[in-house]
Scaffold this active site. Structure first.
Site, PDB file in Angstrom:
ATOM      1  N   HIS A  72       0.719  -0.604   0.175  1.00  0.00           N
ATOM      2  CA  HIS A  72      -0.570   0.522  -0.111  1.00  0.00           C
ATOM      3  C   HIS A  72       0.720   1.319   0.032  1.00  0.00           C
ATOM      4  O   HIS A  72       1.863   1.210   0.319  1.00  0.00           O
ATOM      5  CB  HIS A  72      -1.134  -0.250   2.071  1.00  0.00           C
ATOM      6  CG  HIS A  72      -2.381  -0.566   0.756  1.00  0.00           C
ATOM      7  ND1 HIS A  72      -2.904  -1.369   2.458  1.00  0.00           N
ATOM      8  CD2 HIS A  72      -2.397  -2.052  -0.147  1.00  0.00           C
ATOM      9  CE1 HIS A  72      -3.788  -2.627   1.581  1.00  0.00           C
ATOM     10  NE2 HIS A  72      -3.501  -2.406   0.415  1.00  0.00           N
ATOM     11  N   GLU A  74       1.038   3.465   1.976  1.00  0.00           N
ATOM     12  CA  GLU A  74       1.230   4.431   3.564  1.00  0.00           C
ATOM     13  C   GLU A  74       2.380   3.527   3.436  1.00  0.00           C
ATOM     14  O   GLU A  74       3.291   4.111   4.133  1.00  0.00           O
ATOM     15  CB  GLU A  74       0.680   4.146   3.674  1.00  0.00           C
ATOM     16  CG  GLU A  74      -1.312   4.810   4.087  1.00  0.00           C
ATOM     17  CD  GLU A  74      -2.468   3.732   3.070  1.00  0.00           C
ATOM     18  OE1 GLU A  74      -2.746   3.758   3.700  1.00  0.00           O
ATOM     19  OE2 GLU A  74      -1.133   3.197   2.009  1.00  0.00           O
ATOM     20  N   CYS A 100      -5.991   1.133   5.342  1.00  0.00           N
ATOM     21  CA  CYS A 100      -6.702  -0.040   6.034  1.00  0.00           C
ATOM     22  C   CYS A 100      -6.253  -0.477   7.009  1.00  0.00           C
ATOM     23  O   CYS A 100      -5.516   0.447   7.647  1.00  0.00           O
ATOM     24  CB  CYS A 100      -6.552  -1.188   5.271  1.00  0.00           C
ATOM     25  SG  CYS A 100      -4.597  -1.510   5.295  1.00  0.00           S
ATOM     26  N   CYS A 103      -2.109  -1.104   7.386  1.00  0.00           N
ATOM     27  CA  CYS A 103      -1.315   0.263   7.087  1.00  0.00           C
ATOM     28  C   CYS A 103      -1.217   0.895   8.747  1.00  0.00           C
ATOM     29  O   CYS A 103      -0.969   1.796   8.871  1.00  0.00           O
ATOM     30  CB  CYS A 103      -2.074   1.026   5.980  1.00  0.00           C
ATOM     31  SG  CYS A 103      -1.254   0.475   4.012  1.00  0.00           S
TER      32      CYS A 103
END
Length: 145
Positions: A72, A74, A100, A103
């Site tokens: 992801h 992040e 999410c 993260c």
């Protein structure tokens, strides 16, 4: 809203627009996500969703499902800081989509104190965890492009 808060909101909108532009670097077909980490008004890291370094730049399998090893945005931004001489204590994360749960855990551990996001995700467990950890979380509606 006072002048200081209005100035901060305008700054937040600008950094979020920059994160959207950064998302365009992603090779993912389903969704392109970008992230910037800002500390003391300096961008100290950036990331977008994609495969780990050295892997092919294909995020989805032949059926269109995202491959399990795709990182992801992040996570990419946070791990970049780990490889640099910088740290994210007290920083702000700007991300185009709400984080999410996985993260969110990284964000908490990285010492990030504010998260500004521009799109709601169907699951809210990541946002809920960030708020529980005392992190300021702000949804900023996307401006017309």
């Amino acid at each position: 809203m006072n002048t200081k808060d209005l100035k901060q909101l305008e700054l937040d909108k600008r950094y979020l627009r920059m994160a959207r532009i950064w998302a365009e670097n992603s090779y993912c077909q389903r969704r392109q996500v970008g992230a910037l980490i800002v500390k003391d008004k300096m961008i100290i890291s950036d990331g977008y969703n994609g495969t780990p370094a050295g892997f092919e730049n294909v995020c989805e399998d032949e059926t269109g499902v995202t491959k399990p090893y795709v990182l992801h945005a992040e996570a990419n931004a946070i791990t970049k800081i780990a490889r640099s001489g910088n740290n994210s204590d007290g920083a702000t994360l700007y991300v185009t989509a709400s984080p999410c749960i996985e993260c969110a855990k990284l964000i908490i551990q990285a010492g990030i104190k504010r998260v500004i996001y521009g799109e709601h995700y169907r699951l809210t467990d990541g946002i809920d965890l960030l708020k529980r950890a005392g992190i300021e979380v702000l949804y900023v509606e996307a401006a017309a492009q």
